[in-house]
Design an enzyme around this catalytic site. Structure first.
Site, PDB file in Angstrom:
ATOM      1  NE  ARG A 113      -2.408  -1.335   3.454  1.00 12.32           N
ATOM      2  CZ  ARG A 113      -2.155  -2.554   3.912  1.00 12.32           C
ATOM      3  NH1 ARG A 113      -2.506  -3.613   3.200  1.00 12.32           N
ATOM      4  NH2 ARG A 113      -1.564  -2.743   5.067  1.00 12.32           N
ATOM      5  CD  GLU A 126       1.404 -11.745  17.710  1.00 14.79           C
ATOM      6  OE1 GLU A 126       0.920 -11.506  16.594  1.00 14.79           O
ATOM      7  OE2 GLU A 126       0.737 -12.124  18.695  1.00 14.79           O
TER       8      GLU A 126
HETATM    9  P1  AMP Z   1       4.562  -1.857  12.019  1.00 18.77           P
HETATM   10  O1  AMP Z   1       5.862  -2.454  11.556  1.00 18.77           O
HETATM   11  O2  AMP Z   1       3.990  -2.548  13.200  1.00 18.77           O
HETATM   12  O3  AMP Z   1       4.660  -0.356  12.188  1.00 18.77           O
HETATM   13  O4  AMP Z   1       3.508  -2.127  10.873  1.00 18.77           O
HETATM   14  C1  AMP Z   1       3.476  -1.346   9.748  1.00 18.77           C
HETATM   15  C2  AMP Z   1       3.101  -2.119   8.495  1.00 18.77           C
HETATM   16  O5  AMP Z   1       2.044  -3.043   8.729  1.00 18.77           O
HETATM   17  C3  AMP Z   1       2.606  -1.155   7.438  1.00 18.77           C
HETATM   18  O6  AMP Z   1       3.212  -1.525   6.194  1.00 18.77           O
HETATM   19  C4  AMP Z   1       1.111  -1.317   7.416  1.00 18.77           C
HETATM   20  O7  AMP Z   1       0.639  -1.374   6.096  1.00 18.77           O
HETATM   21  C5  AMP Z   1       0.825  -2.603   8.151  1.00 18.77           C
HETATM   22  N1  AMP Z   1      -0.146  -2.438   9.257  1.00 18.77           N
HETATM   23  C6  AMP Z   1       0.123  -2.565  10.572  1.00 18.77           C
HETATM   24  N2  AMP Z   1      -0.972  -2.406  11.331  1.00 18.77           N
HETATM   25  C7  AMP Z   1      -1.973  -2.161  10.460  1.00 18.77           C
HETATM   26  C8  AMP Z   1      -3.390  -1.894  10.623  1.00 18.77           C
HETATM   27  N3  AMP Z   1      -3.973  -1.867  11.829  1.00 18.77           N
HETATM   28  N4  AMP Z   1      -4.123  -1.669   9.505  1.00 18.77           N
HETATM   29  C9  AMP Z   1      -3.535  -1.703   8.281  1.00 18.77           C
HETATM   30  N5  AMP Z   1      -2.237  -1.951   8.072  1.00 18.77           N
HETATM   31  C10 AMP Z   1      -1.461  -2.184   9.148  1.00 18.77           C
END
Ligand code: AMP
Length: 171
Positions: free
Chosen positions: A59, A96
Site C-alpha cells: 500500500r 510477533e
Molecule cells: P509496524 O511495523 O507494526 O509499524 O507495521 C506497519 C506495516 O504493517 C505497514 O506496512 C502497514 O501497512 C501494516 N499495518 C500494521 N498495522 C496495520 C493496521 N492496523 N491496519 C492496516 N495496516 C497495518
C-alpha cells in the site's frame, strides 16, 4: 479541511483476531480525498530537495508514487524478501513470532541521495525502522517519513527518534 477518517474503514479481526485493520481503499477511490491526502503528505517536504521517495510494499506504493510525482522526485520500491530481480540490500524486523525482511536494490540510488520514506500505516514502527536502516545502508540521506495513518497507542514513533515523522491522522 478534509475529514480523512471518514474515508478510512475499520475492519475488526483482519487479518487475524484482535487486529483492527485500517482499510484505506475508500480514501484512495475518492478523487478529492486522495488528492488532498497526497498534497498534505507531500507538503512538509516541498522545496526540501527530495530526490527519491521510497514506498513500502504494497500500500505504500500507492502513496509514494503520487507523492514522488508531486515533489518532482523518483520512486523506489521497498519490497518483501525475494521479489527484486537484481542484487539487494536487506533489513530485518521483528514480527510477533520470528523475523521478516524487506529489500531494495543495492544500487537503487547514488550515495548521498535525499530520500523520503512513505507508508500507509505507522503501527509498532518496526517496518519503518528497518526501512530507514535499509535506505541508509544503500547510502541514502533520509530526510523524513510520511504516513497516512499513525496508530498512536502503539508508540511507533519511539522506534524512529529524530526521524521527522509526518502523519495525517492519528488513532
Ligand atoms: P509496524 O511495523 O507494526 O509499524 O507495521 C506497519 C506495516 O504493517 C505497514 O506496512 C502497514 O501497512 C501494516 N499495518 C500494521 N498495522 C496495520 C493496521 N492496523 N491496519 C492496516 N495496516 C497495518
Amino acid at each position: 479541511m478534509m475529514d480523512f477518517k471518514k474515508h478510512i474503514h475499520d475492519v475488526p479481526d483482519f487479518p487475524k483476531k484482535g487486529i483492527v485493520f485500517k482499510d484505506i481503499t475508500p480514501l484512495l477511490a475518492d478523487a478529492k480525498a486522495f488528492a488532498a491526502a497526497i498534497d498534505r503528505l507531500a507538503e512538509p517536504f516541498v522545496g526540501k530537495g527530495v530526490q527519491v521517495v521510497a514506498g513500502i510494499e504494497s500500500r505504500g506504493f500507492l502513496l509514494a508514487t503520487p507523492i514522488a510525482y508531486r515533489l518532482g522526485a523518483g520512486v523506489v520500491p521497498i519490497r518483501k524478501k525475494g521479489k527484486l530481480p537484481r542484487a539487494v540490500k536487506s533489513a530485518n524486523y521483528a514480527l510477533e513470532y520470528g523475523t521478516d525482511s524487506i529489500e531494495a536494490h543495492a544500487d537503487a540510488f547514488p550515495a548521498g541521495t535525499k530520500v523520503l520514506l512513505v507508508d500507509d500505516v505507522l503501527a509498532t514502527g518496526g517496518t519503518a525502522a528497518a526501512a530507514f536502516q535499509l535506505l541508509e545502508a544503500i547510502g541514502g540521506d533520509v530526510v523524513g517519513s510520511a504516513f497516512l495513518i499513525e496508530l498512536g497507542f502503539l508508540d511507533g514513533r519511539k522506534k524512529l527518534p529524530g526521524r521527522g515523522v509526518h502523519a495525517l491522522v492519528s488513532y
